[in-house]
Design a protein around this motif. Structure first.
Motif, PDB file in Angstrom:
ATOM      1  N   TYR A  42       0.814  -1.210   0.000  1.00 38.69           N
ATOM      2  CA  TYR A  42       0.000   0.000   0.000  1.00 38.69           C
ATOM      3  C   TYR A  42       0.849   1.263   0.000  1.00 38.69           C
ATOM      4  O   TYR A  42       0.436   2.298  -0.535  1.00 38.69           O
ATOM      5  CB  TYR A  42      -0.969  -0.019   1.186  1.00 38.69           C
ATOM      6  CG  TYR A  42      -1.996  -1.117   1.067  1.00 38.69           C
ATOM      7  CD1 TYR A  42      -2.607  -1.370  -0.155  1.00 38.69           C
ATOM      8  CD2 TYR A  42      -2.330  -1.922   2.153  1.00 38.69           C
ATOM      9  CE1 TYR A  42      -3.536  -2.392  -0.281  1.00 38.69           C
ATOM     10  CE2 TYR A  42      -3.257  -2.943   2.033  1.00 38.69           C
ATOM     11  CZ  TYR A  42      -3.857  -3.179   0.812  1.00 38.69           C
ATOM     12  OH  TYR A  42      -4.768  -4.188   0.685  1.00 38.69           O
ATOM     13  N   GLY A  43       2.031   1.197   0.598  1.00 38.73           N
ATOM     14  CA  GLY A  43       2.936   2.335   0.531  1.00 38.73           C
ATOM     15  C   GLY A  43       3.333   2.634  -0.902  1.00 38.73           C
ATOM     16  O   GLY A  43       3.367   3.799  -1.335  1.00 38.73           O
ATOM     17  N   ASN A  44       3.613   1.587  -1.671  1.00 37.34           N
ATOM     18  CA  ASN A  44       3.982   1.759  -3.071  1.00 37.34           C
ATOM     19  C   ASN A  44       2.792   2.197  -3.925  1.00 37.34           C
ATOM     20  O   ASN A  44       2.958   2.962  -4.886  1.00 37.34           O
ATOM     21  CB  ASN A  44       4.577   0.466  -3.624  1.00 37.34           C
ATOM     22  CG  ASN A  44       6.013   0.263  -3.191  1.00 37.34           C
ATOM     23  OD1 ASN A  44       6.926   0.941  -3.642  1.00 37.34           O
ATOM     24  ND2 ASN A  44       6.231  -0.684  -2.285  1.00 37.34           N
ATOM     25  N   PRO A 202      17.354   6.915   4.547  1.00 35.18           N
ATOM     26  CA  PRO A 202      17.174   7.201   5.981  1.00 35.18           C
ATOM     27  C   PRO A 202      16.141   6.280   6.628  1.00 35.18           C
ATOM     28  O   PRO A 202      16.303   5.872   7.784  1.00 35.18           O
ATOM     29  CB  PRO A 202      16.691   8.660   5.992  1.00 35.18           C
ATOM     30  CG  PRO A 202      17.135   9.229   4.706  1.00 35.18           C
ATOM     31  CD  PRO A 202      17.074   8.102   3.718  1.00 35.18           C
ATOM     32  N   GLU A 203      15.086   5.991   5.876  1.00 32.66           N
ATOM     33  CA  GLU A 203      14.032   5.113   6.419  1.00 32.66           C
ATOM     34  C   GLU A 203      14.586   3.737   6.757  1.00 32.66           C
ATOM     35  O   GLU A 203      14.415   3.229   7.868  1.00 32.66           O
ATOM     36  CB  GLU A 203      12.897   5.013   5.398  1.00 32.66           C
ATOM     37  CG  GLU A 203      11.710   4.206   5.871  1.00 32.66           C
ATOM     38  CD  GLU A 203      11.580   2.873   5.151  1.00 32.66           C
ATOM     39  OE1 GLU A 203      10.639   2.115   5.473  1.00 32.66           O
ATOM     40  OE2 GLU A 203      12.427   2.571   4.298  1.00 32.66           O
ATOM     41  N   PHE A 204      15.292   3.112   5.806  1.00 34.78           N
ATOM     42  CA  PHE A 204      15.773   1.758   6.061  1.00 34.78           C
ATOM     43  C   PHE A 204      16.969   1.747   7.007  1.00 34.78           C
ATOM     44  O   PHE A 204      17.075   0.855   7.859  1.00 34.78           O
ATOM     45  CB  PHE A 204      16.159   1.055   4.764  1.00 34.78           C
ATOM     46  CG  PHE A 204      16.646  -0.352   5.007  1.00 34.78           C
ATOM     47  CD1 PHE A 204      15.742  -1.373   5.253  1.00 34.78           C
ATOM     48  CD2 PHE A 204      18.000  -0.644   5.049  1.00 34.78           C
ATOM     49  CE1 PHE A 204      16.171  -2.670   5.521  1.00 34.78           C
ATOM     50  CE2 PHE A 204      18.451  -1.932   5.309  1.00 34.78           C
ATOM     51  CZ  PHE A 204      17.526  -2.949   5.542  1.00 34.78           C
ATOM     52  N   TYR A 205      17.862   2.710   6.892  1.00 33.41           N
ATOM     53  CA  TYR A 205      19.022   2.741   7.794  1.00 33.41           C
ATOM     54  C   TYR A 205      18.595   2.951   9.240  1.00 33.41           C
ATOM     55  O   TYR A 205      19.266   2.482  10.168  1.00 33.41           O
ATOM     56  CB  TYR A 205      20.000   3.831   7.368  1.00 33.41           C
ATOM     57  CG  TYR A 205      20.906   3.426   6.221  1.00 33.41           C
ATOM     58  CD1 TYR A 205      20.863   2.138   5.684  1.00 33.41           C
ATOM     59  CD2 TYR A 205      21.813   4.329   5.667  1.00 33.41           C
ATOM     60  CE1 TYR A 205      21.678   1.766   4.632  1.00 33.41           C
ATOM     61  CE2 TYR A 205      22.641   3.963   4.615  1.00 33.41           C
ATOM     62  CZ  TYR A 205      22.565   2.681   4.100  1.00 33.41           C
ATOM     63  OH  TYR A 205      23.388   2.321   3.063  1.00 33.41           O
ATOM     64  N   SER A 206      17.479   3.656   9.446  1.00 31.35           N
ATOM     65  CA  SER A 206      16.939   3.791  10.804  1.00 31.35           C
ATOM     66  C   SER A 206      16.513   2.432  11.345  1.00 31.35           C
ATOM     67  O   SER A 206      16.790   2.085  12.494  1.00 31.35           O
ATOM     68  CB  SER A 206      15.747   4.751  10.808  1.00 31.35           C
ATOM     69  OG  SER A 206      16.137   6.053  10.424  1.00 31.35           O
ATOM     70  N   MET A 296       8.021   8.275   7.899  1.00 35.39           N
ATOM     71  CA  MET A 296       6.651   7.910   7.548  1.00 35.39           C
ATOM     72  C   MET A 296       5.783   9.163   7.339  1.00 35.39           C
ATOM     73  O   MET A 296       5.011   9.245   6.377  1.00 35.39           O
ATOM     74  CB  MET A 296       6.031   7.036   8.658  1.00 35.39           C
ATOM     75  CG  MET A 296       6.700   5.676   8.838  1.00 35.39           C
ATOM     76  SD  MET A 296       6.522   4.602   7.366  1.00 35.39           S
ATOM     77  CE  MET A 296       8.140   4.777   6.640  1.00 35.39           C
ATOM     78  N   TRP A 297       5.931  10.127   8.227  1.00 36.31           N
ATOM     79  CA  TRP A 297       5.183  11.375   8.064  1.00 36.31           C
ATOM     80  C   TRP A 297       5.643  12.118   6.816  1.00 36.31           C
ATOM     81  O   TRP A 297       4.835  12.735   6.106  1.00 36.31           O
ATOM     82  CB  TRP A 297       5.356  12.254   9.306  1.00 36.31           C
ATOM     83  CG  TRP A 297       4.556  11.795  10.474  1.00 36.31           C
ATOM     84  CD1 TRP A 297       5.013  11.192  11.616  1.00 36.31           C
ATOM     85  CD2 TRP A 297       3.128  11.868  10.612  1.00 36.31           C
ATOM     86  NE1 TRP A 297       3.974  10.891  12.456  1.00 36.31           N
ATOM     87  CE2 TRP A 297       2.807  11.291  11.866  1.00 36.31           C
ATOM     88  CE3 TRP A 297       2.099  12.368   9.811  1.00 36.31           C
ATOM     89  CZ2 TRP A 297       1.495  11.209  12.338  1.00 36.31           C
ATOM     90  CZ3 TRP A 297       0.790  12.273  10.274  1.00 36.31           C
ATOM     91  CH2 TRP A 297       0.500  11.702  11.521  1.00 36.31           C
ATOM     92  N   LEU A 302       4.770  14.109   1.342  1.00 35.01           N
ATOM     93  CA  LEU A 302       5.256  14.188  -0.033  1.00 35.01           C
ATOM     94  C   LEU A 302       4.191  13.722  -1.020  1.00 35.01           C
ATOM     95  O   LEU A 302       3.951  14.386  -2.041  1.00 35.01           O
ATOM     96  CB  LEU A 302       6.519  13.342  -0.195  1.00 35.01           C
ATOM     97  CG  LEU A 302       7.074  13.244  -1.617  1.00 35.01           C
ATOM     98  CD1 LEU A 302       7.516  14.609  -2.107  1.00 35.01           C
ATOM     99  CD2 LEU A 302       8.223  12.247  -1.685  1.00 35.01           C
ATOM    100  N   CYS A 303       3.566  12.593  -0.732  1.00 32.09           N
ATOM    101  CA  CYS A 303       2.540  12.071  -1.644  1.00 32.09           C
ATOM    102  C   CYS A 303       1.372  13.037  -1.762  1.00 32.09           C
ATOM    103  O   CYS A 303       0.825  13.233  -2.858  1.00 32.09           O
ATOM    104  CB  CYS A 303       2.063  10.699  -1.163  1.00 32.09           C
ATOM    105  SG  CYS A 303       3.274   9.374  -1.423  1.00 32.09           S
TER     106      CYS A 303
END
Length: 313
Positions: A42-44, A202-206, A296-297, A302-303
């Motif tokens: 759903y994110g994609n 940044p999302e995945f490295y977090s 996430m925010w 952005l979308c």
């Protein structure tokens, strides 16, 4: 026993049988649905919609193309996620957050899961072919290949740069959505691709920071395992800055107005400040959770702004 009584008994038996099998059917549907990684899916889908609406505001909106690219892309992404589950069974067994997946517990075997993936993929590509253009089809198929093979089967297991490879496939949906409406690969297409590519780091490295031990146990060579948490924090800062810069390419080239620039510039500055905090904090794990939630925010904002930015002043 009369005919009516027999009919009544048969009807009751049929109702009981249906009631007994219904939970099993629902359970099977739920298990197969879980293989599509709904959170990822759903994110994609959200980025696909955002990319399309941006281009549609600049070019032309078509319901047929819109539905085709959204549903077709969803099916292709779902296919890739299912096949990734099959290939990652050995790794998933060793990680707490993935140890309950149906392909790990044996609730769904490899062969039926693979068949399910093929069906989803064929339907998705067929729908893209029928409703969109060859650039979208190439983007969808390319994203599938990169995610399943170049990322999932190869670089994720063998290289610290696996996240970079995976980010290419993660940026494909927004690009596919954009070129479905525009029919061309222009500056805006490059911009939306770069935004999604940089955002994922940044999302995945977090995640790689606060789940470092799980990745180490599974033998996945993420940056926090192969290099260091400190290196990951610095790269999070760098990619956050690059994301913000990429997000401002659209107003710089006149695709969106001042409203988009103010919102994304302001939020981007906040995210950069949060990234700077990570360079100084002693509780890196707690900070990494905040950085992840911030990502996430940021993607939601952005979308939203991609969807309406070209329509605002």
């Amino acid at each position: 026993m009369s005919h009516s009584a027999t009919s009544s008994r048969l009807g009751t038996d049929a109702a009981l049988a249906a009631r007994a099998t219904r939970p099993g059917v629902l359970s099977a549907v739920t298990r197969y649905y879980s293989l599509t990684k709904p959170g990822v899916l759903y994110g994609n889908v959200l980025t696909t919609v955002a990319g399309y609406l941006l281009a549609a505001a600049l070019f032309e909106f078509s319901w047929i193309v819109f539905v085709g690219v959204v549903v077709g892309s969803t099916l292709v992404i779902a296919s890739a996620c299912v096949l990734n589950n099959v290939l990652d069974r050995d790794i998933d067994t060793l990680m707490r957050r993935t140890s309950t997946r149906a392909t790990v517990t044996g609730a769904i075997k490899g062969v039926p899961a693979t068949i399910f993936s093929i069906v989803l993929g064929v339907l998705g590509v067929a729908l893209l072919i029928l409703t969109t253009n060859w650039l979208v089809v190439a983007t969808g198929v390319g994203g599938f290949v990169v995610y399943v093979w170049l990322y999932g089967a190869l670089s994720k297991r063998k290289s610290v740069h696996g996240t970079l490879v995976g980010s290419v496939s993660g940026a494909a949906p927004v690009l596919g959505g954009y070129i479905a409406a525009s029919g061309q690969f222009d500056v805006a297409a490059i911009a939306v691709f770069l935004m999604m590519f940089f955002w994922q780091m940044p999302e995945f490295y977090s995640i790689a920071i606060y789940r470092r031990d799980e990745y180490a146990r599974a033998g996945v060579p993420v940056i926090t395992v192969v290099r260091s948490i400190r290196r990951a924090v610095w790269e999070i800062f760098i990619y956050t800055v690059l994301f913000v810069a990429a997000s401002l390419l659209l107003p710089a080239f006149g695709y969106v107005g001042i409203a988009y620039a103010v919102v994304m510039g302001g939020l981007g500055l906040v995210w950069i400040i949060l990234a700077v905090v990570g360079l100084r904090t002693r509780d890196v794990e707690q900070w990494s959770h905040r950085m992840f939630h911030g990502s996430m925010w940021m993607i939601l904002a952005l979308c939203l702004m991609l969807s309406v930015g070209a329509l605002l002043p």
